[in-house]
Each structure stands twice: as structure tokens, then as C-alpha cells.
Design an enzyme around this catalytic site. Structure first.
Site: not given
Ligand code: ZN
Ligand code: FE
Length: 254
Positions: A55, A57, A59-60, A113, A132, A170
């Protein structure tokens, strides 16, 4: 079988490096950052051929462009959310088979999400990369989706084989367990796992991957249709999606 390496980055993210030994193909799943991935690949002597994003975001996908510039790899991600995946080359969607050397990943569209979230299931390696969507004893926050979407997404992942290893993005397990015992205190599988997680984290050992068998028994977000969980939160006989929404709401304010 894939050779899978786990790289902890930022506060609590995991990036995965996968090597398929027959072809030598190497994929990075959800590179939050580039430098630790490039260093690890170099140390292993692995040449990165692909990035697999779940996805959009930061942090990905934060390492996408730097890794692509360094390796000329191919970036694979959700076609329905392509505008938000930096450098995407290959658009995939629900039910697609992504051929990765001698292995194949089945793509699941799992919105909730985010509205474009996908997961990659490598059946022959019993490995699910779910970003996530599902965490050990948790699930992602509903930033862009509805409880119905997330419940449907989790229910589909829940149907995979028992031995599926859950490579989520995570290390949230300890805090997820603290919440889970507050809603499902008499769950023996959860209590046993609580002890295991406490011990692992005290020694700074990852709790990820877990297995789907464990998650099915102990993750309250996968148990919204189970009579014992429903009774434990005072919602016996209610629709699973309503129970799921209530558990998610309680977690949001825990
Ligand atoms: Zn996310
Ligand atoms: Fe994340």
C-alpha cells in the site's frame, strides 16, 4: 522455498528481502527506507530484481525510488492505487498470479487500512505478506476503508492454510496483546501467546512472523464471528461486522 530475511527499520517496521533460489530473483517487500536494504542485499550477495508494495503509506514505499535507481528493479503494486505508488511498473489486482522465478504469489485485494491495499501469498513457501492489514493479534487502523471492507479482507486471509506464516509490516504484537486480553481475557491460546511474546520481546526477538493457526485462535479481529468473543464483549449473536467494528473502536481508544 523462498529464503526470507527480515530487516527491522524505523521504530517498529519490518522490511522483507526474499530470494527465490532457482532463478536468483530477489524482491523487497515494502521498503520504508532504502539504505539498510541495499546494505543487507550487498552483504548477502543478492541482486534486487523487484519491489513488492502492499500500500501507499510512506513507511512502505519510502525507499522505492532510491532502490530502483540503485538496482533498476521492477516495482509491483496495486493497480487500483497506482497513482500513489512511487515508480510502479507492474499493476496487480485481486486474483492475479505474480510469477517470481519458480514461485508464484497470489494477490489478494484487502481494502480497509487503505482503499487500495493488497497482500501477496506465496503458497509454496507458506508465506503471506500482508502489510498493515493483519498484524499479530491486531489489524491495521481503518484510515480509508469501512469495517465491512476490513472484516471481508481479514476473513479472506483467515481462510488460508493453518501453517501460513504471517509476515506483517510492524512489530506491534506486545501492545496488541495488551489490548486483546482486555476484550478476550479467558482465551487460553491468547494467554499462552502473551507469555511467549513477553519473553521474546524481553530478549528483543521478533514475534513476527506468526502463523495463521495462532492468529485464528488468538487474534480478536479474526474472531468477530465467534460466540465466545461476542459474549466476552457483550455482543452475543450480533452480526460479525458489528462486532468487528466494536473491537476496532475499542482498540482505537485503548
Ligand atoms: Zn500503513
Ligand atoms: Fe505501516
Amino acid at each position: 522455498m523462498l529464503d526470507i530475511r527480515q530487516i527491522p527499520v524505523l521504530n517498529d517496521n519490518y522490511i522483507y528481502l526474499l530470494r527465490e533460489p532457482v532463478s536468483g530473483a530477489v524482491a523487497v517487500v515494502d521498503p520504508a527506507v532504502a539504505a539498510p536494504v541495499l546494505t543487507e542485499a550487498e552483504q548477502l550477495g543478492w541482486r534486487i530484481t523487484h519491489i513488492l508494495n502492499t500500500h501507499h503509506h510512506g513507511d512502505h514505499v519510502g525507499g522505492n525510488m532510491e532502490i530502483k535507481a540503485a538496482t533498476n528493479c521492477t516495482i509491483v503494486g496495486p493497480g487500483s492505487d497506482a497513482a500513489r505508488i512511487p515508480g510502479i511498473d507492474v499493476h496487480v489486482a485481486d486474483g492475479d498470479s505474480f510469477v517470481f522465478g519458480a514461485e508464484t504469489a497470489k494477490v489478494f485485494f484487502v481494502p480497509g487500512h487503505t482503499r487500495g491495499h493488497i497482500a501477496y501469498w506465496f503458497k509454496d513457501s507458506d508465506a503471506l505478506f500482508c502489510g498493515d492489514t493483519m498484524f499479530s493479534i491486531g489489524c491495521g487502523r481503518l484510515f480509508e476503508g469501512t469495517p465491512q471492507q476490513m472484516w471481508t479482507s481479514l476473513s479472506r486471509l483467515r481462510d488460508l492454510p493453518d501453517q501460513t506464516r504471517i509476515y506483517c509490516a510492524h512489530e506491534y504484537t506486545a501492545s496488541n496483546v495488551r489490548f486483546a486480553v482486555s476484550v478476550d481475557p479467558d482465551n487460553k491460546a491468547l494467554r499462552a501467546y502473551e507469555a511467549d511474546v513477553t519473553e521474546k520481546r524481553a530478549r528483543n526477538i521478533p514475534t513476527v512472523p506468526s502463523t495463521l493457526k495462532l492468529e485464528r485462535a488468538a487474534n480478536p479481529f479474526l474472531r468477530a464471528d465467534q460466540p465466545d468473543l461476542q459474549a466476552a464483549i457483550g455482543m452475543a449473536g450480533q452480526p460479525a461486522v458489528d462486532v468487528f467494528a466494536e473491537v476496532r473502536r475499542r482498540k482505537d481508544v485503548f
